[in-house]
Design an enzyme around this catalytic site. Sequence first.
Site, PDB file in Angstrom:
ATOM      1  N   SER A 107       0.851  -1.190   0.000  1.00 53.44           N
ATOM      2  CA  SER A 107       0.000   0.000   0.000  1.00 53.44           C
ATOM      3  C   SER A 107       0.890   1.244   0.000  1.00 53.44           C
ATOM      4  CB  SER A 107      -0.871   0.015   1.258  1.00 53.44           C
ATOM      5  OG  SER A 107      -1.525   1.262   1.385  1.00 53.44           O
ATOM      6  N   TYR A 123      -2.975  -2.242   9.781  1.00 53.10           N
ATOM      7  CA  TYR A 123      -2.982  -2.414   8.318  1.00 53.10           C
ATOM      8  C   TYR A 123      -1.663  -1.920   7.740  1.00 53.10           C
ATOM      9  CZ  TYR A 123      -4.396  -1.718   3.433  1.00 53.10           C
ATOM     10  OH  TYR A 123      -4.469  -1.747   2.058  1.00 53.10           O
TER      11      TYR A 123
END
Length: 244
Positions: free
Chosen positions: A134, A147
Amino acid sequence: MPTALVTGPTAGIGAAFARRLASDGYRLVLVARYEQTLKELAAELDGDHEVLAADLTDPVARQRVENRLADQDAPVDLLVNNAGIGAVGRFWEADPDVLLAQYELGTTAVLRLTRAVLPGMVARDRGAVINVASFGALLPGRNGAAYTASKSYVVSLTDRIAAELQDTRVSVIAVCPGWTRTELHRRSGNDCPDPESGWWLDADAVVDQALADLAKGRTRSVAGSRYRLVYRATLLLPRGLSPR
Ligand SMILES: NC(=O)c1ccc[n+]([C@@H]2O[C@H](COP(=O)([O-])OP(=O)(O)OC[C@H]3O[C@@H](n4cnc5c(N)ncnc54)[C@H](OP(=O)(O)O)[C@@H]3O)[C@@H](O)[C@H]2O)c1
């Protein structure tokens, strides 16, 4: 015909990988939780594809995927570790079971699947692994601690494996998408930027950039000119000010 195993191909970025790789002539091994959804997807794509239903947070199911990746009679040429879930809220408020599932998918599954496929690739001296991380892993921030930590793990793992593989023709790349229009934000209930803000990416653009960067031998891929500009700026920061 080369074979690609894609995790999480039933929605979003994984679906875009599956469509693009099928049209590039890959035979696909499609891995997600629900067999029926996978069979429907396989039927929609051109070609003769394999489905492997597995919840990648479950060690027994995950082992079946590892076994498929290690099968030297039906070698996998490209592994796309894409499956993932979001989790919202502050770390201490998020459901610990969801955080653990996110961790298992984002780190353990990536580690185990990559470890399963690489020995065959190294022995054949060809192949590639695409790990979807990400953009959040490249920057400081205040949300999604677990995350982002799992995605930072993926970037770091990929960077180091790439260095270990430098004398081979096997490649690994960490794909670092910014906000991308997929199912993930709706599923996790994320607070998202304005849909018109210009920060949103299409999954197809993320995939096109990833495959172009892989072909150029890069080990990180950042799609979208805005995101690339921000990423380059972080690389220029003095180390003390830099997020990493
Ligand atoms: N969208 C974004 O803005 C964004 C930004 C940065 C990074 N990413 C990353 O991109 C990757 C793909 O995300 P996406 O946005 O495309 O998400 P998505 O649209 O929600 O799709 C997620 C995929 O993962 C699969 N999956 C979920 N849990 C699974 C499990 N336990 N076992 C096996 N498969 C599972 C889902 O399949 P089933 O539900 O059918 O099992 C689905 O195919 C993720 O790693 C995500 O972290 C996304």
